[in-house]
Design an enzyme around this catalytic site. Structure first.
Site, PDB file in Angstrom:
ATOM      1  N   THR A  21       0.807  -1.227   0.000  1.00 34.08           N
ATOM      2  CA  THR A  21       0.000   0.000   0.000  1.00 34.08           C
ATOM      3  C   THR A  21       0.843   1.281   0.000  1.00 34.08           C
ATOM      4  OG1 THR A  21      -0.092  -0.239   2.398  1.00 34.08           O
ATOM      5  CG2 THR A  21      -2.010  -1.025   1.155  1.00 34.08           C
ATOM      6  N   GLY A  22       2.137   1.173   0.311  1.00 35.67           N
ATOM      7  CA  GLY A  22       3.010   2.360   0.342  1.00 35.67           C
ATOM      8  C   GLY A  22       3.376   2.824  -1.062  1.00 35.67           C
ATOM      9  N   SER A  49      -4.616  -2.175   7.267  1.00 39.34           N
ATOM     10  CA  SER A  49      -5.073  -2.349   5.885  1.00 39.34           C
ATOM     11  C   SER A  49      -5.664  -3.733   5.623  1.00 39.34           C
ATOM     12  CB  SER A  49      -3.900  -2.151   4.918  1.00 39.34           C
ATOM     13  OG  SER A  49      -3.274  -0.921   5.157  1.00 39.34           O
ATOM     14  N   CYS A 155      17.909   4.781  -2.975  1.00 39.23           N
ATOM     15  CA  CYS A 155      17.510   5.357  -4.277  1.00 39.23           C
ATOM     16  C   CYS A 155      18.576   6.289  -4.875  1.00 39.23           C
ATOM     17  CB  CYS A 155      16.181   6.094  -4.140  1.00 39.23           C
ATOM     18  SG  CYS A 155      16.048   7.090  -2.655  1.00 39.23           S
ATOM     19  N   GLY A 186      10.163  10.203  -2.328  1.00 42.28           N
ATOM     20  CA  GLY A 186      10.949   9.342  -1.445  1.00 42.28           C
ATOM     21  C   GLY A 186      10.771   9.695   0.015  1.00 42.28           C
ATOM     22  N   HIS A 248      15.552  12.031  -8.590  1.00 42.10           N
ATOM     23  CA  HIS A 248      16.626  12.585  -7.756  1.00 42.10           C
ATOM     24  C   HIS A 248      17.760  13.094  -8.647  1.00 42.10           C
ATOM     25  CE1 HIS A 248      14.572  11.003  -4.388  1.00 42.10           C
ATOM     26  NE2 HIS A 248      15.365  10.016  -4.038  1.00 42.10           N
ATOM     27  N   ASN A 333      13.575   7.985  -8.907  1.00 46.42           N
ATOM     28  CA  ASN A 333      13.856   7.382  -7.603  1.00 46.42           C
ATOM     29  C   ASN A 333      12.962   6.216  -7.226  1.00 46.42           C
ATOM     30  OD1 ASN A 333      12.227   9.918  -7.479  1.00 46.42           O
ATOM     31  ND2 ASN A 333      11.785   9.178  -5.417  1.00 46.42           N
ATOM     32  N   THR A 334      11.716   6.147  -7.742  1.00 46.69           N
ATOM     33  CA  THR A 334      10.898   4.985  -7.364  1.00 46.69           C
ATOM     34  C   THR A 334      10.932   3.878  -8.429  1.00 46.69           C
ATOM     35  OG1 THR A 334       8.891   6.070  -8.182  1.00 46.69           O
ATOM     36  CG2 THR A 334       9.335   6.232  -5.818  1.00 46.69           C
TER      37      THR A 334
HETATM   38  P1  NAP Z   1       5.547   3.890   2.892  1.00 46.57           P
HETATM   39  O1  NAP Z   1       4.771   4.651   1.874  1.00 46.57           O
HETATM   40  O2  NAP Z   1       5.571   4.381   4.296  1.00 46.57           O
HETATM   41  O3  NAP Z   1       4.990   2.351   2.913  1.00 46.57           O
HETATM   42  C1  NAP Z   1       5.320   1.418   3.912  1.00 46.57           C
HETATM   43  C2  NAP Z   1       4.556   0.114   3.695  1.00 46.57           C
HETATM   44  O4  NAP Z   1       4.873  -0.784   4.778  1.00 46.57           O
HETATM   45  C3  NAP Z   1       3.016   0.264   3.713  1.00 46.57           C
HETATM   46  O5  NAP Z   1       2.463  -0.632   2.791  1.00 46.57           O
HETATM   47  C4  NAP Z   1       2.639  -0.183   5.138  1.00 46.57           C
HETATM   48  O6  NAP Z   1       1.314  -0.686   5.229  1.00 46.57           O
HETATM   49  C5  NAP Z   1       3.646  -1.301   5.322  1.00 46.57           C
HETATM   50  N1  NAP Z   1       3.819  -1.645   6.741  1.00 46.57           N
HETATM   51  C6  NAP Z   1       4.151  -0.833   7.770  1.00 46.57           C
HETATM   52  N2  NAP Z   1       4.203  -1.549   8.932  1.00 46.57           N
HETATM   53  C7  NAP Z   1       3.877  -2.836   8.602  1.00 46.57           C
HETATM   54  C8  NAP Z   1       3.756  -4.043   9.351  1.00 46.57           C
HETATM   55  N3  NAP Z   1       3.969  -4.080  10.672  1.00 46.57           N
HETATM   56  N4  NAP Z   1       3.426  -5.178   8.687  1.00 46.57           N
HETATM   57  C9  NAP Z   1       3.193  -5.155   7.348  1.00 46.57           C
HETATM   58  N5  NAP Z   1       3.294  -4.037   6.582  1.00 46.57           N
HETATM   59  C10 NAP Z   1       3.637  -2.890   7.213  1.00 46.57           C
HETATM   60  O7  NAP Z   1       7.070   3.744   2.431  1.00 46.57           O
HETATM   61  P2  NAP Z   1       7.697   3.815   0.922  1.00 46.57           P
HETATM   62  O8  NAP Z   1       8.101   5.194   0.577  1.00 46.57           O
HETATM   63  O9  NAP Z   1       6.806   3.045   0.004  1.00 46.57           O
HETATM   64  O10 NAP Z   1       9.057   3.000   1.166  1.00 46.57           O
HETATM   65  C11 NAP Z   1       9.048   1.607   1.422  1.00 46.57           C
HETATM   66  C12 NAP Z   1      10.456   1.138   1.726  1.00 46.57           C
HETATM   67  O11 NAP Z   1      11.271   1.349   0.584  1.00 46.57           O
HETATM   68  C13 NAP Z   1      11.088   1.930   2.873  1.00 46.57           C
HETATM   69  O12 NAP Z   1      11.843   1.054   3.675  1.00 46.57           O
HETATM   70  C14 NAP Z   1      11.957   2.963   2.162  1.00 46.57           C
HETATM   71  O13 NAP Z   1      13.065   3.339   2.930  1.00 46.57           O
HETATM   72  C15 NAP Z   1      12.391   2.203   0.904  1.00 46.57           C
HETATM   73  N6  NAP Z   1      12.664   3.031  -0.277  1.00 46.57           N
HETATM   74  C16 NAP Z   1      11.862   4.065  -0.657  1.00 46.57           C
HETATM   75  C17 NAP Z   1      12.150   4.804  -1.807  1.00 46.57           C
HETATM   76  C18 NAP Z   1      11.295   5.930  -2.293  1.00 46.57           C
HETATM   77  O14 NAP Z   1      11.760   6.668  -3.195  1.00 46.57           O
HETATM   78  N7  NAP Z   1      10.072   6.097  -1.773  1.00 46.57           N
HETATM   79  C19 NAP Z   1      13.248   4.472  -2.571  1.00 46.57           C
HETATM   80  C20 NAP Z   1      14.050   3.403  -2.165  1.00 46.57           C
HETATM   81  C21 NAP Z   1      13.735   2.697  -1.035  1.00 46.57           C
HETATM   82  P3  NAP Z   1       0.057   0.255   5.711  1.00 46.57           P
HETATM   83  O15 NAP Z   1      -0.309   1.129   4.548  1.00 46.57           O
HETATM   84  O16 NAP Z   1      -0.991  -0.735   6.039  1.00 46.57           O
HETATM   85  O17 NAP Z   1       0.543   1.039   6.893  1.00 46.57           O
END
Ligand code: NAP
Length: 357
Positions: A21-22, A49, A155, A186, A248, A333-334
């Site tokens: 969902t993130g 969720s 990223c 990000g 980025h 970045n994504t």
């Molecule tokens: P985000 O939007 O905060 O999404 C986090 C996800 O983790 C959501 O689906 C959330 O579900 C789930 N989650 C949280 N706690 C959980 C639990 N206890 N059990 C199961 N699921 C759980 O984060 P994001 O930006 O997508 O990033 C995700 C990861 O990728 C992070 O570790 C980040 O550092 C890394 N990353 C991000 C980017 C970027 O550009 N965004 C790039 C590289 C790496 P709910 O919706 O139900 O809370």
């Protein structure tokens, strides 16, 4: 592990997205929709969720609608009893360590985006074009006969390491200075971040500078049968959040081990290719690096989507009065910086026989 050379004659490989969902999870959904080898079997997120349809549980931020068959799927609890072979992880890093290990221990191929296991000495930190030889580390992880964890880098690190790799191999690198201008996609809660960076720049991204200073040294390290040796040069990073939706930018100065001309470096970047290109993997860009000669490029709006967001754009290579050379790089970045890189890792793992189903 068994080499599945005939994999393309069989049904698609079922995958689960952890943290679906993130923002990164959504990008996985978008990129895996219609993938020729993989099919989304299950979507997993936190307790809040679980049981909702994906459409209800997600604040969908992608520029295309949620794929129809995905929108109505129910979000499942994060338990390793799902009928899938690959677990793509986009989990919040505070929970990823334990969950990813639970999945690996019962036989899932965990291909992760999160930072939790990146610096674990037993876990490969891989950019497919740069260091897929590090996949060998999987063989000693000991989680399960078929279960393992592979990670992709931060990223901003992915584009940086891709730009440095051919130069490092040919001329050596002694020092790197990098200042990033990082997009808001990000940065967690999009509504809050959009407000914070409106007419603004924030000169701090938590733990980002530490990642950029460490991860490239592991990626450019050498794995032999006996040992793993990290690359040895210094990196100093300064990270900024800027009001750009996706893409980025990084301004880099580098000091080389041996002298190189401008044309030498441009040629290295323009000719840079890896195994994903040789194997024509579905997510591989034809040219992983595009060099632009126009002074005003690269720009997020104009270059981030090149080769479906999987290519790194470089420009403005010129002499540096402190170091040897300075230049600017840009990547999505994504996509290249997250979900796209993980999917390309998974494609290569399939081709190299590490994924069994
Ligand atoms: P985000 O939007 O905060 O999404 C986090 C996800 O983790 C959501 O689906 C959330 O579900 C789930 N989650 C949280 N706690 C959980 C639990 N206890 N059990 C199961 N699921 C759980 O984060 P994001 O930006 O997508 O990033 C995700 C990861 O990728 C992070 O570790 C980040 O550092 C890394 N990353 C991000 C980017 C970027 O550009 N965004 C790039 C590289 C790496 P709910 O919706 O139900 O809370």
């Amino acid at each position: 592990m068994t080499m599945n050379v005939e994999f393309y004659y069989r049904k698609k490989i079922p995958v689960v997205i952890l943290g679906a969902t993130g923002l990164v999870g959504q990008k996985f959904v978008q990129l895996l929709d219609g993938h020729p080898w993989f099919v989304i079997e299950s979507l997993v997120a936190s307790e809040k969720s679980v049981g909702k349809t994906y459409e209800e549980a997600t604040d969908w931020q992608m520029s295309i609608p949620i794929p129809e068959e995905i929108a109505t799927m129910r979000v499942e609890p994060c338990k390793p009893d799902i009928d899938a072979t690959i677990a793509f992880s986009a989990l919040d890093s505070s929970v990823a360590w334990e969950i990813e290990e639970e999945f690996a221990k019962v036989g899932y191929a965990v291909v992760s985006n999160t930072s939790s296991h990146r610096m674990d000495p037993m876990v490969p930190l891989v950019i497919p074009e740069v260091n897929n030889r590090h996949f060998k580390l999987i063989e000693n992880q000991g989680y399960h006969e078929h279960g393992f964890i592979v990670t992709n880098p931060n990223c901003a690190v992915i584009a940086l390491a891709m730009a440095l790799k051919p130069v490092y191999d040919q001329f050596g690198i002694e020092a790197v200075q990098v200042a990033t201008m990082q997009a808001i996609s990000g940065a967690g809660n999009q509504k809050e971040v959009k407000l914070e960076v409106d007419d603004n720049i924030i000169p701090f991204i938590e733990e980002e500078e530490e990642k950029i200073e460490k991860e490239p040294l592991k990626i450019l390290g050498i794995l032999t049968k006996e040992t793993f040796t990290s690359a040895e040069f210094s990196i100093s990073a300064q990270c900024n959040r800027v009001p750009v939706s996706e893409g980025h930018m990084e301004n880099i100065s580098m000091k080389l081990g041996e002298a190189a001309t401008k044309q030498d470096i441009i040629d290295l970047w323009s000719n840079f290719k890896g195994e994903p290109q040789g194997l024509q993997l579905p997510t591989a860009p034809q040219h992983p690096i595009h060099y632009f000669h126009q002074d005003e490029f690269p720009q997020p709006k104009k270059q981030r989507d090149i080769e479906k967001g999987m290519a790194v754009s470089i420009g403005r290579l010129r002499e540096c009065s402190n170091f040897d050379w300075k230049f600017s790089i840009l990547s999505h970045n994504t996509i290249r910086g997250a979900a796209g890189c993980a999917i390309l890792n998974a494609e290569l793992l399939v081709k190299q026989g590490y994924i069994y189903w």
